[in-house]
Scaffold this active site. Sequence first.
Site, PDB file in Angstrom:
ATOM      1  N   SER A  14       7.278 -33.114 -24.262  1.00 54.99           N
ATOM      2  CA  SER A  14       6.114 -33.313 -23.503  1.00 54.99           C
ATOM      3  C   SER A  14       5.477 -32.133 -22.857  1.00 54.99           C
ATOM      4  O   SER A  14       6.261 -31.227 -22.256  1.00 54.99           O
ATOM      5  CB  SER A  14       6.292 -34.443 -22.578  1.00 54.99           C
ATOM      6  OG  SER A  14       5.106 -34.598 -21.733  1.00 54.99           O
ATOM      7  N   SER A  16       2.880 -32.524 -20.978  1.00 60.16           N
ATOM      8  CA  SER A  16       2.185 -32.980 -19.474  1.00 60.16           C
ATOM      9  C   SER A  16       2.830 -32.314 -18.357  1.00 60.16           C
ATOM     10  O   SER A  16       1.904 -32.146 -17.333  1.00 60.16           O
ATOM     11  CB  SER A  16       2.456 -34.590 -19.647  1.00 60.16           C
ATOM     12  OG  SER A  16       1.686 -35.198 -20.634  1.00 60.16           O
ATOM     13  N   LYS A  65       3.944 -47.002 -25.110  1.00 57.16           N
ATOM     14  CA  LYS A  65       2.438 -47.294 -24.628  1.00 57.16           C
ATOM     15  C   LYS A  65       2.384 -48.850 -24.570  1.00 57.16           C
ATOM     16  O   LYS A  65       1.399 -49.442 -23.858  1.00 57.16           O
ATOM     17  CB  LYS A  65       1.455 -46.522 -25.452  1.00 57.16           C
ATOM     18  CG  LYS A  65       1.570 -44.972 -25.286  1.00 57.16           C
ATOM     19  CD  LYS A  65       0.602 -44.328 -26.011  1.00 57.16           C
ATOM     20  CE  LYS A  65       0.821 -42.983 -25.757  1.00 57.16           C
ATOM     21  NZ  LYS A  65      -0.422 -42.133 -26.247  1.00 57.16           N
ATOM     22  N   ASN A  86      -1.587 -45.434 -21.365  1.00 55.99           N
ATOM     23  CA  ASN A  86      -0.885 -44.134 -21.105  1.00 55.99           C
ATOM     24  C   ASN A  86      -0.693 -43.660 -19.828  1.00 55.99           C
ATOM     25  O   ASN A  86      -0.100 -42.616 -19.498  1.00 55.99           O
ATOM     26  CB  ASN A  86      -1.346 -43.082 -22.261  1.00 55.99           C
ATOM     27  CG  ASN A  86      -2.828 -42.814 -21.540  1.00 55.99           C
ATOM     28  OD1 ASN A  86      -3.362 -43.212 -20.977  1.00 55.99           O
ATOM     29  ND2 ASN A  86      -3.109 -41.442 -22.126  1.00 55.99           N
ATOM     30  N   ALA A 127      -3.433 -45.737 -38.680  1.00 58.40           N
ATOM     31  CA  ALA A 127      -3.986 -47.003 -38.187  1.00 58.40           C
ATOM     32  C   ALA A 127      -2.816 -47.128 -36.891  1.00 58.40           C
ATOM     33  O   ALA A 127      -2.566 -48.159 -36.916  1.00 58.40           O
ATOM     34  CB  ALA A 127      -3.785 -47.987 -39.131  1.00 58.40           C
ATOM     35  N   ALA A 130      -2.841 -43.913 -31.741  1.00 58.69           N
ATOM     36  CA  ALA A 130      -3.882 -42.904 -31.589  1.00 58.69           C
ATOM     37  C   ALA A 130      -5.000 -43.599 -32.231  1.00 58.69           C
ATOM     38  O   ALA A 130      -6.384 -43.445 -31.815  1.00 58.69           O
ATOM     39  CB  ALA A 130      -3.245 -41.578 -31.859  1.00 58.69           C
ATOM     40  N   THR A 151      -0.363 -47.388 -45.025  1.00 63.14           N
ATOM     41  CA  THR A 151      -0.296 -48.817 -45.047  1.00 63.14           C
ATOM     42  C   THR A 151      -1.244 -49.534 -45.086  1.00 63.14           C
ATOM     43  O   THR A 151      -1.762 -50.004 -43.749  1.00 63.14           O
ATOM     44  CB  THR A 151       1.033 -49.195 -43.992  1.00 63.14           C
ATOM     45  OG1 THR A 151       2.205 -48.401 -44.325  1.00 63.14           O
ATOM     46  CG2 THR A 151       1.447 -50.630 -44.227  1.00 63.14           C
ATOM     47  N   ILE A 220      -5.741 -34.661 -34.657  1.00 65.92           N
ATOM     48  CA  ILE A 220      -5.464 -34.517 -33.172  1.00 65.92           C
ATOM     49  C   ILE A 220      -4.026 -34.240 -32.993  1.00 65.92           C
ATOM     50  O   ILE A 220      -3.391 -34.056 -31.938  1.00 65.92           O
ATOM     51  CB  ILE A 220      -5.436 -36.224 -32.595  1.00 65.92           C
ATOM     52  CG1 ILE A 220      -4.536 -37.118 -33.326  1.00 65.92           C
ATOM     53  CG2 ILE A 220      -6.969 -36.589 -32.775  1.00 65.92           C
ATOM     54  CD1 ILE A 220      -4.317 -38.363 -32.629  1.00 65.92           C
ATOM     55  N   GLY A 243      -5.608 -30.844 -31.808  1.00 68.04           N
ATOM     56  CA  GLY A 243      -5.573 -31.922 -30.914  1.00 68.04           C
ATOM     57  C   GLY A 243      -5.251 -31.439 -29.335  1.00 68.04           C
ATOM     58  O   GLY A 243      -5.012 -32.291 -28.691  1.00 68.04           O
TER      59      GLY A 243
HETATM   60  P1  NAP Z   1       2.123 -44.102 -34.766  1.00 70.67           P
HETATM   61  O1  NAP Z   1       1.596 -45.202 -33.948  1.00 70.67           O
HETATM   62  O2  NAP Z   1       3.562 -44.009 -35.081  1.00 70.67           O
HETATM   63  O3  NAP Z   1       1.025 -43.859 -36.306  1.00 70.67           O
HETATM   64  C1  NAP Z   1       1.316 -42.745 -37.196  1.00 70.67           C
HETATM   65  C2  NAP Z   1       0.335 -42.931 -38.106  1.00 70.67           C
HETATM   66  O4  NAP Z   1       0.781 -41.937 -39.118  1.00 70.67           O
HETATM   67  C3  NAP Z   1       0.451 -44.230 -39.107  1.00 70.67           C
HETATM   68  O5  NAP Z   1      -1.116 -44.488 -39.416  1.00 70.67           O
HETATM   69  C4  NAP Z   1       1.570 -43.946 -40.249  1.00 70.67           C
HETATM   70  O6  NAP Z   1       0.987 -44.438 -41.404  1.00 70.67           O
HETATM   71  C5  NAP Z   1       0.831 -42.495 -40.380  1.00 70.67           C
HETATM   72  N1  NAP Z   1       1.740 -41.769 -41.250  1.00 70.67           N
HETATM   73  C6  NAP Z   1       2.994 -41.244 -40.674  1.00 70.67           C
HETATM   74  N2  NAP Z   1       3.764 -40.492 -41.562  1.00 70.67           N
HETATM   75  C7  NAP Z   1       2.914 -40.564 -42.657  1.00 70.67           C
HETATM   76  C8  NAP Z   1       3.007 -39.880 -44.204  1.00 70.67           C
HETATM   77  N3  NAP Z   1       4.042 -39.382 -44.669  1.00 70.67           N
HETATM   78  N4  NAP Z   1       2.051 -40.335 -44.969  1.00 70.67           N
HETATM   79  C9  NAP Z   1       0.834 -40.898 -44.617  1.00 70.67           C
HETATM   80  N5  NAP Z   1       0.733 -41.408 -43.262  1.00 70.67           N
HETATM   81  C10 NAP Z   1       1.848 -41.350 -42.438  1.00 70.67           C
HETATM   82  O7  NAP Z   1       1.762 -42.556 -33.921  1.00 70.67           O
HETATM   83  P2  NAP Z   1       0.534 -42.362 -33.113  1.00 70.67           P
HETATM   84  O8  NAP Z   1       0.880 -42.547 -31.494  1.00 70.67           O
HETATM   85  O9  NAP Z   1      -0.614 -42.964 -33.305  1.00 70.67           O
HETATM   86  O10 NAP Z   1       0.447 -40.721 -33.181  1.00 70.67           O
HETATM   87  C11 NAP Z   1       0.023 -40.167 -34.312  1.00 70.67           C
HETATM   88  C12 NAP Z   1      -0.323 -38.468 -34.455  1.00 70.67           C
HETATM   89  O11 NAP Z   1      -1.321 -38.450 -33.300  1.00 70.67           O
HETATM   90  C13 NAP Z   1       1.049 -37.877 -34.013  1.00 70.67           C
HETATM   91  O12 NAP Z   1       0.975 -36.717 -34.490  1.00 70.67           O
HETATM   92  C14 NAP Z   1       0.770 -37.686 -32.409  1.00 70.67           C
HETATM   93  O13 NAP Z   1       1.496 -36.149 -32.095  1.00 70.67           O
HETATM   94  C15 NAP Z   1      -0.601 -37.409 -32.135  1.00 70.67           C
HETATM   95  N6  NAP Z   1      -1.279 -37.744 -30.910  1.00 70.67           N
HETATM   96  C16 NAP Z   1      -1.983 -36.635 -30.301  1.00 70.67           C
HETATM   97  C17 NAP Z   1      -2.318 -36.726 -29.077  1.00 70.67           C
HETATM   98  C18 NAP Z   1      -3.199 -35.705 -28.403  1.00 70.67           C
HETATM   99  O14 NAP Z   1      -3.496 -35.930 -27.234  1.00 70.67           O
HETATM  100  N7  NAP Z   1      -3.552 -34.697 -29.208  1.00 70.67           N
HETATM  101  C19 NAP Z   1      -2.546 -38.275 -28.585  1.00 70.67           C
HETATM  102  C20 NAP Z   1      -1.807 -39.159 -29.150  1.00 70.67           C
HETATM  103  C21 NAP Z   1      -1.190 -38.828 -30.674  1.00 70.67           C
HETATM  104  P3  NAP Z   1       1.706 -45.999 -41.760  1.00 70.67           P
HETATM  105  O15 NAP Z   1       1.144 -46.985 -40.825  1.00 70.67           O
HETATM  106  O16 NAP Z   1       1.605 -46.182 -43.211  1.00 70.67           O
HETATM  107  O17 NAP Z   1       3.217 -45.840 -41.100  1.00 70.67           O
END
Ligand code: NAP
Length: 277
Positions: A14, A16, A65, A86, A127, A130, A151, A220, A243
């Site tokens: 993190s 933060s 979260k 968050n 989906a 985030a 998915t 992001i 991001g």
């Molecule tokens: P999450 O709830 O686990 O969602 C992950 C997403 O990625 C789902 O839609 C998943 O699809 C997809 N995914 C994972 N592996 C994949 C693959 N090999 N091929 C295609 N799709 C794939 O995670 P989250 O909290 O939303 O975070 C997602 C990303 O955003 C992370 O990289 C995180 O670091 C980033 N993030 C950045 C910030 C920022 O402040 N910049 C804030 C929050 C998150 P399925 O539904 O098919 O599994």
Amino acid sequence: MELLGVIGNPIGHSLSPVMHSAAFKAVGRSALYLPFLVEADQLSQAIYGAQALGFTGLNITVPYKEKVLPYLTELTDEAEAVQSVNTIKFTEDRIIGHSTDGEGFMAAAEYELGYDFRGKTVLIMGAGGAAKAVTAALLNKQCQVYITNRTLERAEQLVHSLNRFGTQLEVVPLNSAALEPVMDEIEVVVNTTSVGMAQNLGQTPLAPSLLAPHQLVIDIIYNPEKTQLLKAAEQIGCRVQNGVGMLVWQAVKAWEFWWGITPPAEIMYQAVKASLS
Ligand code: NAP
């Protein structure tokens, strides 16, 4: 001295703590911000313990979260809309949950690019948590949003959970044949999947040939700072954003929630960039 921190598992990565600590130093605020590794079966003890110890607030990160919701006494409208928290603020008798992820996403594009999302047509890839926060913020700006995800059912669930915002939300299957017909009207493409991070560094969440130079492409992901998607989009001539800004601005918005003051965002950017490099 005020006490704050971030709860997650894992938590070592993190940024933060460095971001908030740099801002405390810059404005001379007497506050300490620490990372806390918390096991799932100790989440309630961690929240109530922080309250008992007089913490000002906490940030909550993956995977808590949504799991933290039962321990809060109230939610802000932003947290209620996405059922995700968050940021927590403790008062004498209340534990208030808030979500700054969506606001942080919008503020970053406004600050870095002067971009106004109002009424824009946006494709969200992903989906997860985030995606939900970003989509809710976009719908509040009267955007038309398409959601695509590996998915499909998860994309449909996301649409269902946000359908009270209106009908500007549609699911598109994640394949070129389904995406091609809508790409012409897309003005902003946002990657919220984890595709492009360390475990799949050279991959992109959609075929770059679908992108067009008039589009703004936002990933992001902040580590790496330039994902394969952003590299490909830049070559095509798109404006791009990573991001880091969302990370910084969700923290800025947390300060506004805790204290009603805006911290020095530039100091936070510098702290994040120094850590990443
Ligand atoms: P999450 O709830 O686990 O969602 C992950 C997403 O990625 C789902 O839609 C998943 O699809 C997809 N995914 C994972 N592996 C994949 C693959 N090999 N091929 C295609 N799709 C794939 O995670 P989250 O909290 O939303 O975070 C997602 C990303 O955003 C992370 O990289 C995180 O670091 C980033 N993030 C950045 C910030 C920022 O402040 N910049 C804030 C929050 C998150 P399925 O539904 O098919 O599994």
